[in-house]
Design a protein around this motif. Structure first.
Motif, PDB file in Angstrom:
ATOM      1  N   SER A 156      -6.948   3.332  -5.440  1.00 36.12           N
ATOM      2  CA  SER A 156      -7.720   3.441  -4.205  1.00 36.12           C
ATOM      3  C   SER A 156      -8.790   2.380  -4.054  1.00 36.12           C
ATOM      4  CB  SER A 156      -8.732   4.777  -4.288  1.00 36.12           C
ATOM      5  OG  SER A 156      -9.221   4.678  -5.475  1.00 36.12           O
ATOM      6  N   LYS A 211       1.004  -1.223  -0.152  1.00 40.42           N
ATOM      7  CA  LYS A 211      -0.135   0.014   0.141  1.00 40.42           C
ATOM      8  C   LYS A 211       1.129   1.323  -0.142  1.00 40.42           C
ATOM      9  CE  LYS A 211      -3.884   2.352   2.389  1.00 40.42           C
ATOM     10  NZ  LYS A 211      -3.462   3.417   2.642  1.00 40.42           N
ATOM     11  N   LYS A 212       1.769   1.244   1.030  1.00 37.25           N
ATOM     12  CA  LYS A 212       2.740   2.437   0.840  1.00 37.25           C
ATOM     13  C   LYS A 212       3.402   2.611  -0.384  1.00 37.25           C
ATOM     14  CE  LYS A 212       6.475   4.320   3.843  1.00 37.25           C
ATOM     15  NZ  LYS A 212       7.262   4.281   5.104  1.00 37.25           N
ATOM     16  N   ASP A 230      -0.731   3.468  -2.808  1.00 32.18           N
ATOM     17  CA  ASP A 230      -0.901   4.934  -2.408  1.00 32.18           C
ATOM     18  C   ASP A 230      -0.084   5.923  -3.779  1.00 32.18           C
ATOM     19  OD1 ASP A 230      -2.604   4.177  -0.460  1.00 32.18           O
ATOM     20  OD2 ASP A 230      -1.126   4.762   1.051  1.00 32.18           O
ATOM     21  N   GLU A 267      -2.243   6.020  -6.538  1.00 30.35           N
ATOM     22  CA  GLU A 267      -3.658   6.282  -6.416  1.00 30.35           C
ATOM     23  C   GLU A 267      -4.323   5.118  -6.855  1.00 30.35           C
ATOM     24  OE1 GLU A 267      -4.441   9.795  -8.411  1.00 30.35           O
ATOM     25  OE2 GLU A 267      -2.875  10.964  -7.392  1.00 30.35           O
TER      26      GLU A 267
END
Length: 314
Positions: free
Chosen positions: A120, A110-111, A115, A118
């Motif tokens: 999401s 995720k990091k 993210d 983007e």
């Protein structure tokens, strides 16, 4: 352990000699009865002992995770260099990522990727991040959890690892996957951000040897024949001439790379034609015949229609 001398390259190629899979759940249930009251290590409620969610109102004893890793470490190792698609390969890879980064796998990706890109709609443990009505149901599972799975990973082993594992557990959307694939198609770069060197992408997505069609972690188009696989219970192949069974589809170029998913998904990136093909479906939900989807060759037929619409004929 007998895994200490495994070579990472062989793990990525599914040539590390590991078993194809281990049905962890079968050790935890009474196979003669389907009633969850006969489960020995599950609870209908979350508590200090039962903290691993495997499905709605079904939580596993957290200490059983150690038992699962023990089963992996105790499993036999065959000859390295022989291709056998293995869930255990990527369970190990997930733990290697965690060991190197010092972060849980879901938090690291995720990091590092989702993210910044983007993305999401991409996450492990989907029910913690998305509204339930935005998540497609997977299956009324008869053999283990005995309920409609929705937002909990379909793979039983990944579910027993709490929904986060190197081999399974990610939920996503076609749009998010397109973003990820476009980054790879661009050679590791998107929106001014560099995620990989182009040489790294080229290396991992290319053919590696004559033993199989695999790239490093990626699947590739079949070459001359489909490599035989002894474990027909999980990921078996049959030897067929390419002319009879093109994979993933007749028009895909040799540069194509991607992967399929057990429940009926696939992503394929074809740099020759600047093409990203994403197909998300569900072959296991309530049809009573999960094999029908593959017999009908749905994914290859749709993919070939896309190529043909671009004037490309295999």
């Amino acid at each position: 352990t007998n895994k200490q001398n495994l070579v990472i390259r062989n793990v990525l190629l599914h040539q590390a000699g590991l078993k194809g899979w281990i049905p962890f759940y079968k050790e935890t249930i009474d196979t003669l009865r389907s009633d969850r009251a006969y489960y020995s290590i599950y609870s209908t409620e979350f508590d200090s002992l039962h903290s691993v969610r495997v499905a709605q109102n079904m939580y596993m004893r957290h200490d059983w995770t150690d038992t699962m890793y023990a089963r992996i470490l105790q499993s036999a190792v065959g000859v390295q260099g022989v291709y056998l698609y293995s869930d255990l390969d990527f369970i190990f890879m997930g733990k290697i990522v965690e060991g190197i980064t010092g972060m849980p796998l879901d938090q690291y990706v995720k990091k590092t990727f989702y993210d910044p890109l983007e993305m999401s709609s991409s996450s492990f443990k989907a029910r913690e991040h998305f509204q339930i009505n935005t998540i497609a149901p997977t299956e009324n599972e008869p053999g283990f959890r005995h309920q409609l799975l929705r937002g909990d990973v379909h793979d039983p082993g990944a579910a027993m690892f709490g929904g986060v594992a190197g081999h399974s557990g990610l939920f996503s959307s076609a749009y998010d996957l397109a973003v990820l694939c476009q980054m790879l198609l661009n050679g590791g770069r998107l929106n001014g951000l560099n995620f990989f060197k182009k040489s790294t992408v080229d290396l991992f997505t290319s053919y590696q040897n004559s033993e199989s069609r695999r790239g490093l972690g990626f699947d590739k188009p079949e070459k001359n024949v489909v490599i035989s696989n002894a474990d027909s219970s999980c990921c078996g192949f049959t030897i067929l001439p390419r002319a009879h069974e093109p994979y993933p589809t007749a028009s895909a170029s040799p540069l194509t790379f991607g992967h399929t998913g057990f429940t009926g998904t696939c992503v394929w990136v074809d740099p020759t034609y600047n093409l990203v093909f994403i197909f998300l479906s569900n072959r296991v939900y309530s049809n009573g015949d999960a094999g029908r989807f593959n017999r009908m060759n749905i994914r290859p037929k749709v993919q070939e229609i896309v190529y043909n619409a671009l004037g490309i004929k295999g």
